[in-house]
Design a protein around this motif. Structure first.
Motif, PDB file in Angstrom:
ATOM      1  N   PHE A  17       8.634  10.518   9.073  1.00 51.43           N
ATOM      2  CA  PHE A  17       8.432  10.764   7.650  1.00 51.43           C
ATOM      3  C   PHE A  17       8.442   9.470   6.853  1.00 51.43           C
ATOM      4  CE2 PHE A  17       9.673  11.737   3.320  1.00 51.43           C
ATOM      5  CZ  PHE A  17       8.652  12.606   2.989  1.00 51.43           C
ATOM      6  N   MET A  18       9.383   8.580   7.128  1.00 52.29           N
ATOM      7  CA  MET A  18       9.435   7.324   6.370  1.00 52.29           C
ATOM      8  C   MET A  18       8.157   6.510   6.584  1.00 52.29           C
ATOM      9  SD  MET A  18      13.292   5.953   6.659  1.00 52.29           S
ATOM     10  CE  MET A  18      14.360   6.179   5.260  1.00 52.29           C
ATOM     11  N   LYS A  19       7.677   6.504   7.812  1.00 49.62           N
ATOM     12  CA  LYS A  19       6.442   5.772   8.106  1.00 49.62           C
ATOM     13  C   LYS A  19       5.265   6.397   7.360  1.00 49.62           C
ATOM     14  CE  LYS A  19       3.631   4.208  11.951  1.00 49.62           C
ATOM     15  NZ  LYS A  19       2.642   5.058  12.575  1.00 49.62           N
ATOM     16  N   LYS A  20       5.164   7.710   7.400  1.00 50.92           N
ATOM     17  CA  LYS A  20       4.025   8.374   6.768  1.00 50.92           C
ATOM     18  C   LYS A  20       4.079   8.323   5.247  1.00 50.92           C
ATOM     19  CE  LYS A  20       2.570  11.050  10.612  1.00 50.92           C
ATOM     20  NZ  LYS A  20       2.473  12.302  11.283  1.00 50.92           N
ATOM     21  N   ILE A  21       5.263   8.409   4.665  1.00 44.36           N
ATOM     22  CA  ILE A  21       5.333   8.366   3.194  1.00 44.36           C
ATOM     23  C   ILE A  21       5.034   6.959   2.687  1.00 44.36           C
ATOM     24  CG2 ILE A  21       7.808   7.931   2.833  1.00 44.36           C
ATOM     25  CD1 ILE A  21       5.760  10.431   0.832  1.00 44.36           C
ATOM     26  N   THR A  22       5.464   5.930   3.410  1.00 47.62           N
ATOM     27  CA  THR A  22       5.124   4.567   2.987  1.00 47.62           C
ATOM     28  C   THR A  22       3.633   4.298   3.169  1.00 47.62           C
ATOM     29  OG1 THR A  22       5.827   3.697   5.131  1.00 47.62           O
ATOM     30  CG2 THR A  22       7.419   3.592   3.332  1.00 47.62           C
ATOM     31  N   GLU A  23       3.044   4.817   4.246  1.00 44.67           N
ATOM     32  CA  GLU A  23       1.593   4.688   4.419  1.00 44.67           C
ATOM     33  C   GLU A  23       0.846   5.442   3.322  1.00 44.67           C
ATOM     34  OE1 GLU A  23       0.788   6.078   8.375  1.00 44.67           O
ATOM     35  OE2 GLU A  23       1.508   4.232   9.302  1.00 44.67           O
ATOM     36  N   PHE A  24       1.367   6.612   2.963  1.00 45.56           N
ATOM     37  CA  PHE A  24       0.760   7.409   1.899  1.00 45.56           C
ATOM     38  C   PHE A  24       0.711   6.619   0.600  1.00 45.56           C
ATOM     39  CE2 PHE A  24       1.246  10.334  -1.686  1.00 45.56           C
ATOM     40  CZ  PHE A  24       0.160  11.167  -1.497  1.00 45.56           C
ATOM     41  N   PHE A  25       1.804   5.976   0.234  1.00 44.73           N
ATOM     42  CA  PHE A  25       1.833   5.213  -1.004  1.00 44.73           C
ATOM     43  C   PHE A  25       1.028   3.923  -0.899  1.00 44.73           C
ATOM     44  CE2 PHE A  25       5.227   8.019  -2.332  1.00 44.73           C
ATOM     45  CZ  PHE A  25       4.921   8.159  -3.672  1.00 44.73           C
ATOM     46  N   THR A  26       0.934   3.357   0.286  1.00 43.92           N
ATOM     47  CA  THR A  26       0.119   2.166   0.469  1.00 43.92           C
ATOM     48  C   THR A  26      -1.349   2.485   0.232  1.00 43.92           C
ATOM     49  OG1 THR A  26       1.700   1.285   2.053  1.00 43.92           O
ATOM     50  CG2 THR A  26      -0.499   0.331   2.094  1.00 43.92           C
ATOM     51  N   THR A  27      -1.799   3.633   0.724  1.00 47.14           N
ATOM     52  CA  THR A  27      -3.201   4.020   0.551  1.00 47.14           C
ATOM     53  C   THR A  27      -3.478   4.591  -0.835  1.00 47.14           C
ATOM     54  OG1 THR A  27      -2.796   6.206   1.515  1.00 47.14           O
ATOM     55  CG2 THR A  27      -3.539   4.463   3.007  1.00 47.14           C
ATOM     56  N   ALA A  28      -2.464   4.911  -1.611  1.00 49.68           N
ATOM     57  CA  ALA A  28      -2.664   5.473  -2.948  1.00 49.68           C
ATOM     58  C   ALA A  28      -3.017   4.411  -3.983  1.00 49.68           C
ATOM     59  CB  ALA A  28      -1.412   6.237  -3.386  1.00 49.68           C
ATOM     60  N   ASN A  29      -2.921   3.128  -3.605  1.00 50.92           N
ATOM     61  CA  ASN A  29      -3.271   2.022  -4.501  1.00 50.92           C
ATOM     62  C   ASN A  29      -2.522   2.082  -5.829  1.00 50.92           C
ATOM     63  OD1 ASN A  29      -5.086   0.849  -2.675  1.00 50.92           O
ATOM     64  ND2 ASN A  29      -6.701   2.253  -3.320  1.00 50.92           N
ATOM     65  N   LEU A  30      -1.227   2.221  -5.751  1.00 53.11           N
ATOM     66  CA  LEU A  30      -0.386   2.266  -6.955  1.00 53.11           C
ATOM     67  C   LEU A  30       0.256   0.924  -7.264  1.00 53.11           C
ATOM     68  CD1 LEU A  30       1.406   5.650  -6.282  1.00 53.11           C
ATOM     69  CD2 LEU A  30      -0.414   5.219  -7.905  1.00 53.11           C
ATOM     70  N   GLY A  31      -0.095  -0.059  -6.508  1.00 52.84           N
ATOM     71  CA  GLY A  31       0.571  -1.341  -6.653  1.00 52.84           C
ATOM     72  C   GLY A  31       1.737  -1.412  -5.684  1.00 52.84           C
ATOM     73  N   LYS A  32       2.462  -2.483  -5.761  1.00 53.40           N
ATOM     74  CA  LYS A  32       3.588  -2.670  -4.855  1.00 53.40           C
ATOM     75  C   LYS A  32       4.789  -1.876  -5.366  1.00 53.40           C
ATOM     76  CE  LYS A  32       5.742  -6.265  -2.225  1.00 53.40           C
ATOM     77  NZ  LYS A  32       5.815  -7.661  -1.889  1.00 53.40           N
ATOM     78  N   LEU A  33       5.308  -0.988  -4.527  1.00 50.12           N
ATOM     79  CA  LEU A  33       6.425  -0.132  -4.929  1.00 50.12           C
ATOM     80  C   LEU A  33       7.748  -0.554  -4.305  1.00 50.12           C
ATOM     81  CD1 LEU A  33       4.686   3.351  -4.725  1.00 50.12           C
ATOM     82  CD2 LEU A  33       5.115   1.977  -6.749  1.00 50.12           C
ATOM     83  N   TRP A  34       7.711  -1.379  -3.252  1.00 51.02           N
ATOM     84  CA  TRP A  34       8.925  -1.849  -2.600  1.00 51.02           C
ATOM     85  C   TRP A  34       8.628  -3.109  -1.831  1.00 51.02           C
ATOM     86  CZ3 TRP A  34       7.916   3.519  -1.700  1.00 51.02           C
ATOM     87  CH2 TRP A  34       6.934   3.737  -0.749  1.00 51.02           C
ATOM     88  N   ASP A  35       9.675  -3.774  -1.438  1.00 53.58           N
ATOM     89  CA  ASP A  35       9.571  -5.013  -0.690  1.00 53.58           C
ATOM     90  C   ASP A  35       9.199  -4.675   0.752  1.00 53.58           C
ATOM     91  OD1 ASP A  35       9.731  -7.594   0.189  1.00 53.58           O
ATOM     92  OD2 ASP A  35      11.910  -7.723   0.072  1.00 53.58           O
ATOM     93  N   ASP A  36       8.091  -5.246   1.228  1.00 49.70           N
ATOM     94  CA  ASP A  36       7.627  -4.949   2.583  1.00 49.70           C
ATOM     95  C   ASP A  36       8.595  -5.429   3.665  1.00 49.70           C
ATOM     96  OD1 ASP A  36       5.364  -3.692   1.660  1.00 49.70           O
ATOM     97  OD2 ASP A  36       4.172  -5.540   1.650  1.00 49.70           O
ATOM     98  N   GLU A  37       9.387  -6.450   3.353  1.00 46.38           N
ATOM     99  CA  GLU A  37      10.379  -6.914   4.320  1.00 46.38           C
ATOM    100  C   GLU A  37      11.527  -5.923   4.460  1.00 46.38           C
ATOM    101  OE1 GLU A  37      11.710 -10.880   3.592  1.00 46.38           O
ATOM    102  OE2 GLU A  37       9.679 -11.650   3.458  1.00 46.38           O
ATOM    103  N   GLN A  38      11.801  -5.168   3.405  1.00 44.32           N
ATOM    104  CA  GLN A  38      12.894  -4.199   3.443  1.00 44.32           C
ATOM    105  C   GLN A  38      12.439  -2.871   4.053  1.00 44.32           C
ATOM    106  OE1 GLN A  38      14.533  -3.299  -0.387  1.00 44.32           O
ATOM    107  NE2 GLN A  38      16.367  -2.373   0.473  1.00 44.32           N
ATOM    108  N   VAL A  39      11.221  -2.464   3.792  1.00 43.87           N
ATOM    109  CA  VAL A  39      10.695  -1.191   4.279  1.00 43.87           C
ATOM    110  C   VAL A  39       9.693  -1.490   5.387  1.00 43.87           C
ATOM    111  CG1 VAL A  39       9.468   0.908   3.646  1.00 43.87           C
ATOM    112  CG2 VAL A  39      11.022  -0.136   2.023  1.00 43.87           C
TER     113      VAL A  39
END
Length: 176
Positions: free
Chosen positions: A75-97
């Motif tokens: 779920f964590m992988k898919k929800i982060t991929e979902f937001f990455t493809t939604a083009n909402l800008g950067k929502l979190w630090d990629d090093e942390q997530v």
């Protein structure tokens, strides 16, 4: 766009995504973790917790470890991929997530659930008279319902963890 999204469920497509994922986690877990154990018991009218080749521990302990681990990571992988493809800008630090974070959280969730279920089973075994057995249908139903509950719980825990990270990132961006 970051200012408008304070939690991942504030974004309506994410809410629909969450509901769809919950359905796909609940139904298979209920079916597979309920039906497979029942038909695998050698004598479904007399199933022991730890004794014999077809004991209940053989089904519930791996389920208690792997369902939380798999649900959390997936779920964590898919929800982060979902937001990455939604083009909402950067929502979190990629090093942390990242996958390392997902695996660490999944292993932690799996181990604490495994230990809790093991302790409960040992207490029940200790409290019951020797040679006690259980109805296999009841144990299969318990296993299926527990798997379903764990899937729902750890999906929602993953949402909470991602929301916490999102909140921290939004606060850090607003401070700067």
């Amino acid at each position: 766009m970051i200012d408008q999204i304070k939690t991942i469920t504030d974004y309506k497509p994410a809410k629909a995504f969450l509901k769809r994922k919950l359905f796909w986690y609940l139904v298979p877990n209920l079916l597979f973790n309920g039906i497979i154990p029942y038909f695998s018991f050698e004598n479904p009218t007399a199933v022991s917790l730890f004794e014999g080749e077809f004991c209940f521990a053989r089904f519930i302990l791996p389920m208690a470890l792997f369902v939380p681990l798999a649900i959390t990571v997936d779920f964590m992988k898919k929800i982060t991929e979902f937001f990455t493809t939604a083009n909402l800008g950067k929502l979190w630090d990629d090093e942390q997530v990242n996958m390392r974070f997902f695996l660490r959280e999944g292993v932690y969730n799996g181990l604490k659930t495994f230990l809790a279920i093991l302790i409960i089973m040992l207490v029940v075994q200790w409290l019951l008279p020797a040679e006690s057995t259980f109805n296999g249908l009841l144990l299969a139903c318990i296993n299926g319902i527990l798997a379903c509950s764990l899937a729902a719980y750890f999906t929602l825990v993953s949402v909470k963890q991602i929301n916490t990270i999102l909140e921290e990132y939004v606060n850090a961006v607003e401070r700067n």
